[in-house]
Design an enzyme around this catalytic site. Structure first.
Site, PDB file in Angstrom:
ATOM      1  N   ASN A  13       4.165   0.764   3.133  1.00  0.00           N
ATOM      2  CA  ASN A  13       3.371   1.035   4.344  1.00  0.00           C
ATOM      3  C   ASN A  13       2.423  -0.143   4.556  1.00  0.00           C
ATOM      4  OD1 ASN A  13       1.706   1.995   6.327  1.00  0.00           O
ATOM      5  ND2 ASN A  13       0.755   3.598   5.064  1.00  0.00           N
ATOM      6  N   LYS A  15       0.487  -0.656   6.967  1.00  0.00           N
ATOM      7  CA  LYS A  15      -0.739  -0.244   7.696  1.00  0.00           C
ATOM      8  C   LYS A  15      -1.044  -1.247   8.819  1.00  0.00           C
ATOM      9  CE  LYS A  15      -2.380   1.928   3.518  1.00  0.00           C
ATOM     10  NZ  LYS A  15      -3.414   2.760   2.955  1.00  0.00           N
ATOM     11  N   HIS A  98      -0.026  10.816   7.519  1.00  0.00           N
ATOM     12  CA  HIS A  98      -0.707   9.978   6.521  1.00  0.00           C
ATOM     13  C   HIS A  98      -2.188  10.356   6.494  1.00  0.00           C
ATOM     14  CE1 HIS A  98      -2.410   6.473   4.542  1.00  0.00           C
ATOM     15  NE2 HIS A  98      -1.214   6.273   4.033  1.00  0.00           N
ATOM     16  N   GLU A 100      -4.775   8.666   6.442  1.00  0.00           N
ATOM     17  CA  GLU A 100      -5.648   7.935   7.372  1.00  0.00           C
ATOM     18  C   GLU A 100      -5.526   8.499   8.772  1.00  0.00           C
ATOM     19  OE1 GLU A 100      -4.167   4.121   6.133  1.00  0.00           O
ATOM     20  OE2 GLU A 100      -5.111   4.505   4.196  1.00  0.00           O
ATOM     21  N   GLU A 170       0.174  12.301  -1.621  1.00  0.00           N
ATOM     22  CA  GLU A 170      -0.771  11.191  -1.643  1.00  0.00           C
ATOM     23  C   GLU A 170      -2.198  11.724  -1.774  1.00  0.00           C
ATOM     24  OE1 GLU A 170       1.097   7.443   0.081  1.00  0.00           O
ATOM     25  OE2 GLU A 170      -0.066   8.385   1.658  1.00  0.00           O
ATOM     26  N   GLY A 176      -5.750   3.392  -1.545  1.00  0.00           N
ATOM     27  CA  GLY A 176      -6.510   2.174  -1.253  1.00  0.00           C
ATOM     28  C   GLY A 176      -7.776   2.037  -2.088  1.00  0.00           C
ATOM     29  N   SER A 216      -2.392   3.919  -4.637  1.00  0.00           N
ATOM     30  CA  SER A 216      -2.617   2.779  -5.528  1.00  0.00           C
ATOM     31  C   SER A 216      -1.474   2.539  -6.519  1.00  0.00           C
ATOM     32  CB  SER A 216      -3.960   2.921  -6.261  1.00  0.00           C
ATOM     33  OG  SER A 216      -5.018   2.947  -5.327  1.00  0.00           O
TER      34      SER A 216
HETATM   35  C1  PEP Z   1      -0.495   4.442   1.526  1.00  0.00           C
HETATM   36  O1  PEP Z   1      -0.745   3.671   2.431  1.00  0.00           O
HETATM   37  O2  PEP Z   1       0.212   5.420   1.762  1.00  0.00           O
HETATM   38  C2  PEP Z   1      -1.029   4.174   0.183  1.00  0.00           C
HETATM   39  C3  PEP Z   1      -0.694   4.963  -0.791  1.00  0.00           C
HETATM   40  O3  PEP Z   1      -1.853   3.067   0.044  1.00  0.00           O
HETATM   41  P1  PEP Z   1      -2.246   2.336  -1.357  1.00  0.00           P
HETATM   42  O4  PEP Z   1      -0.969   2.113  -2.094  1.00  0.00           O
HETATM   43  O5  PEP Z   1      -2.902   1.063  -0.914  1.00  0.00           O
HETATM   44  O6  PEP Z   1      -3.162   3.256  -2.084  1.00  0.00           O
END
Ligand code: PEP
Length: 259
Positions: A13, A15, A98, A100, A170, A176, A216
């Site tokens: 992803n 983003k 997601h 976010e 998640e 992040g 992460s």
């Molecule tokens: C994501 O964008 O779904 C995500 C898990 O980001 P990160 O790996 O940066 O934590």
């Protein structure tokens, strides 16, 4: 021990990152890499680069995903993108719900549910994200939260449709932040999600639906996470912007799939 016959999916992803040249170059690094055949790979650039990235990866094993979509057919919806537009530029997957979008943009389960239905109707594959906030985990509410998101985001989804969905657990506190759920924490929620699917649908769906872990994921923790019994791949944010790192995560997926 991994469930037999499961193909892992590693999805990147991107983003709201990169510019056009960087996006095409990064896609090119994956397009020319020797990817293991045991693992499915998908990259999800920002909308405006989908077309160019799709052209760059055309004819390779890498699949294209969008980070979101709108549920209505083409029409007067300023600023939105339809499922038909995503199909037109070669998308296979669409990330929905997601954290976010849920927590920053304010998307509700109801809106996400309409998007899931639109994506399925367009014969695209939703990657539906679920996960709890830190305070919800600390209050012991993780299972309630993912159950609520599952019920709300998937209301009215038939067993046949459910079989075509990919879930992504998640935990919001791990996205992040550099904090990763331990493999045991992730495995516990993935196993709970399979119990939810067994109850709402049936045991075949509970076993067959792929559940990715996201939060992460990086080369240093990918192997341990991906070797958990109920983890069928990863949704990778930050680390998917680095070609070497993302390729190492894909390689960890190959090892997990073949042991
Ligand atoms: C994501 O964008 O779904 C995500 C898990 O980001 P990160 O790996 O940066 O934590």
């Amino acid at each position: 021990m991994k469930r037999s016959g499961k193909r892992l999916l590693i999805a990147g992803n991107w983003k709201m990152n990169l510019n056009r040249t960087m996006a095409i170059d990064l896609a090119g690094e994956f397009a020319t890499a020797d990817l293991p055949t045991e693992v499915d790979v998908c990259i999800c650039p920002p909308y405006v680069y989908l077309d160019a990235v799709g052209i760059r990866i055309h004819g390779t094993r890498i699949q294209l995903g969008s980070q979101d979509v709108y549920f209505e057919p083409p029409g007067a919806f300023t600023g939105e993108i339809s499922t038909s537009m995503l199909s037109d530029v070669g998308c296979d997957f669409v990330i929905l719900g997601h954290s976010e979008r849920r927590n920053v943009i304010g998307e509700s389960n109801e809106l996400i549910n309409r998007k899931v239905k639109a994506v399925l109707n367009a014969k695209l594959t939703p990657i539906l994200c679920l996960g709890e906030l830190l305070e919800q985990r600390e209050a012991g509410k993780t299972l309630d939260v993912v159950q609520n998101q599952f019920d709300g985001s998937l209301a009215g989804i038939s067993a046949e449709q459910m079989a075509r969905i990919v879930l992504a657990y998640e935990p919001v506190w791990a996205i992040g932040t550099g904090k990763t759920a331990t493999p045991e924490q992730a495995q516990e929620v993935h196993s709970d999600l399979r119990k939810i699917m067994a109850k709402c649908y049936n045991s075949a769906i509970a076993q067959d639906v792929r559940i990715l872990y996201g939060g992460s994921v990086k080369p240093s923790n990918a192997s341990e996470l991906l070797s958990q019994a109920d983890i069928d791949g990863a949704l990778v944010g930050g680390a998917s912007l680095d070609s070497d790192g993302f390729l190492q995560i894909i390689a960890a997926g190959r090892t997990a799939a073949t042991v």
